[in-house]
Design an enzyme around this catalytic site. Structure first.
Site, PDB file in Angstrom:
ATOM      1  N   ASP A  35      28.598  55.891  23.018  1.00 53.53           N
ATOM      2  CA  ASP A  35      29.216  55.116  24.104  1.00 53.53           C
ATOM      3  C   ASP A  35      30.704  54.960  23.853  1.00 53.53           C
ATOM      4  O   ASP A  35      31.115  54.205  22.978  1.00 53.53           O
ATOM      5  CB  ASP A  35      28.547  53.735  24.184  1.00 53.53           C
ATOM      6  CG  ASP A  35      27.145  53.819  24.743  1.00 53.53           C
ATOM      7  OD1 ASP A  35      26.219  53.287  24.115  1.00 53.53           O
ATOM      8  OD2 ASP A  35      26.977  54.441  25.799  1.00 53.53           O
ATOM      9  N   GLY A 145      25.536  46.343  24.343  1.00 56.92           N
ATOM     10  CA  GLY A 145      24.110  46.533  24.118  1.00 56.92           C
ATOM     11  C   GLY A 145      23.411  45.186  24.214  1.00 56.92           C
ATOM     12  O   GLY A 145      24.049  44.139  24.299  1.00 56.92           O
ATOM     13  N   GLY A 146      22.073  45.206  24.219  1.00 58.72           N
ATOM     14  CA  GLY A 146      21.289  43.972  24.168  1.00 58.72           C
ATOM     15  C   GLY A 146      21.221  43.179  25.450  1.00 58.72           C
ATOM     16  O   GLY A 146      20.862  41.997  25.439  1.00 58.72           O
ATOM     17  N   ASP A 172      19.814  53.828  31.312  1.00 58.05           N
ATOM     18  CA  ASP A 172      20.492  53.304  30.135  1.00 58.05           C
ATOM     19  C   ASP A 172      20.786  51.823  30.325  1.00 58.05           C
ATOM     20  O   ASP A 172      21.492  51.434  31.244  1.00 58.05           O
ATOM     21  CB  ASP A 172      21.805  54.090  29.963  1.00 58.05           C
ATOM     22  CG  ASP A 172      22.615  53.629  28.777  1.00 58.05           C
ATOM     23  OD1 ASP A 172      23.730  54.162  28.606  1.00 58.05           O
ATOM     24  OD2 ASP A 172      22.156  52.750  28.030  1.00 58.05           O
ATOM     25  N   GLY A 173      20.170  51.021  29.413  1.00 57.47           N
ATOM     26  CA  GLY A 173      20.480  49.591  29.443  1.00 57.47           C
ATOM     27  C   GLY A 173      19.219  48.756  29.525  1.00 57.47           C
ATOM     28  O   GLY A 173      18.506  48.825  30.520  1.00 57.47           O
TER      29      GLY A 173
HETATM   30  C1  DX5 Z   1      26.025  49.816  27.600  1.00 63.00           C
HETATM   31  C2  DX5 Z   1      25.746  51.157  26.956  1.00 63.00           C
HETATM   32  C3  DX5 Z   1      24.288  51.315  26.619  1.00 63.00           C
HETATM   33  C4  DX5 Z   1      23.822  50.299  25.589  1.00 63.00           C
HETATM   34  C5  DX5 Z   1      22.321  50.324  25.512  1.00 63.00           C
HETATM   35  O1  DX5 Z   1      27.313  49.845  28.162  1.00 63.00           O
HETATM   36  O2  DX5 Z   1      26.099  52.213  27.815  1.00 63.00           O
HETATM   37  O3  DX5 Z   1      24.054  52.621  26.088  1.00 63.00           O
HETATM   38  O4  DX5 Z   1      24.377  50.619  24.340  1.00 63.00           O
HETATM   39  O5  DX5 Z   1      21.941  49.289  24.650  1.00 63.00           O
HETATM   40  P1  DX5 Z   1      20.582  48.490  24.936  1.00 63.00           P
HETATM   41  O6  DX5 Z   1      19.486  49.520  24.852  1.00 63.00           O
HETATM   42  O7  DX5 Z   1      20.511  47.483  23.818  1.00 63.00           O
HETATM   43  O8  DX5 Z   1      20.701  47.880  26.297  1.00 63.00           O
END
Ligand code: DX5
Length: 213
Positions: A35, A145-146, A172-173
């Protein structure tokens, strides 16, 4: 629809032991997502090619550009022989400009993806969707994330899947063993997951639980 691909996002890895964390998913993951955040397109700053060039992995690298000017960033990742580069439709106003970036990415040996934030309608990329290899539909507002999974994007995934049966549709997310089945049911075949995988005691099991959702 092609088999389900699981793509850990290293944003949730321990940066003090990044290579070890990447090695811990190398035998069970399919891709590895990086990312790239510029603190402008999204309210967070992450890392770029200077960090990535030190990483050793057999996993195909999937670059998610969350940057205001992706045109400036593409070449440095092509030079690292990454597998896929995705930029955000919200960062590139014209279809012409989007086409140019897709051509540049492909000419450099990578596949080209376009990402949509949860509130961006699919028809925003009506003129370009036939030209991309991967469509990333975000299920969180990008930057961290999270976060909590945003359910309403699932209808957008269904629409995209019924219109484009052969497209790689990535989500994603907020993806974990509860939300992953909904994503696959809607038609996603590439799932990005950060905190669920890197927060797990057994990362291989976490990845398998997503793949077999
Ligand atoms: C958010 C990123 C995602 C994130 C996913 O901007 O693009 O890739 O790291 O993390 P989780 O799976 O914890 O939502």
């Amino acid at each position: 629809m092609s088999p389900i691909t699981i793509t850990p996002s290293i944003l949730s890895a321990d940066f003090s032991r990044l290579q070890e964390d990447i090695d811990s998913v190398a035998d069970s993951a399919d891709w590895l997502q990086v990312d790239v955040m510029d603190g402008h397109f999204v309210p967070n700053l992450s890392f770029g090619a200077p960090v990535l060039k030190w990483i050793k992995t057999k996993l195909p690298l999937d670059i998610h550009l969350m940057v205001s000017n992706p045109a400036q960033r593409i070449q440095e990742f092509l030079d690292l022989k990454v597998a896929n580069i995705t930029f955000h439709a919200e960062a590139v106003s014209s279809t012409e400009e989007q086409k140019k970036l897709i051509e540049q990415i492909r000419a450099g040996g990578a596949t080209a993806g376009i990402a949509l934030n949860p509130e961006t309608p699919l028809d925003t990329i009506g003129g370009i969707i036939e030209d991309i290899d991967l469509l990333l539909i975000m299920s969180v507002h990008p930057g961290f994330g999270g976060q909590e999974f945003i359910e309403h994007v699932l209808s957008q995934v269904q629409t995209a899947r019924s219109a484009f049966p052969d497209l790689i549709i990535q989500m994603d997310g907020g993806i974990n063993d509860t939300t992953a089945p909904k994503c696959i049911e809607a038609g996603a075949n590439n799932l990005v997951s950060g905190s669920f995988i890197f927060g797990a005691k057994d990362r291989t099991m976490a990845i398998e639980s997503l793949r077999s959702s």
